[in-house]
Every structure is written in structure tokens, then in C-alpha cells.
Design a protein around this motif. Structure first.
Motif: not given
Length: 75
Positions: A6-11
Motif C-alpha cells: 500500500i502506498v498512501w500519499e497525502i498531497f
């Protein structure tokens, strides 16, 4: 159960800052959508689910105005 990366990105919301927070983990799941629902439980969240040709599942998330993305790739 399947194993996913899982790759979780917060912009970042700042106009001139293109950096984002990125978190990576490996987990065993029955269903990626249940993981997203549990992760954001109790928060004002909307999301769109995208299925890519290679089987990757991507959730485009709006969490109280903050754009995030969770990408599930089967290992």
C-alpha cells in the motif's frame, strides 16, 4: 487473503510546494476498500475507486478537503 503493498500519499495544499507525505506498508487483506473505510472511519471522507489494467486498485480520497491517494498493488 491477499498480500498488498500500500502506498498512501497525502498531497500538500500549499500552491508552490509539490512535495507530499508518502507512507508504504505491506499488509494482508481480503478487500482493499474495507481497509480504506476503516482507516478513515469517523471522518468526513469521499473517494473514487479506480481499477488499473494490471490489477492495481487506486482510491482517490478527499478527507475534509485534503487530497489523498491509496494505491494497492498485489504482491
Amino acid at each position: 487473503m491477499k498480500e498488498y503493498e500500500i502506498v498512501w500519499e497525502i498531497f500538500n495544499q500549499c500552491a508552490n510546494n509539490q512535495m507530499r507525505d508518502v507512507f508504504i506498508e505491506e499488509v494482508e487483506l481480503d478487500e482493499p476498500e474495507e481497509y480504506v473505510k476503516k482507516k478513515f472511519q469517523g471522518k468526513a471522507v469521499t473517494y473514487e475507486k479506480e481499477l488499473l489494467a494490471d490489477g492495481t486498485v487506486v482510491f482517490h480520497i478527499d478527507a475534509s478537503g485534503i487530497k489523498e491517494r491509496c494505491t494497492f498493488t498485489e504482491i
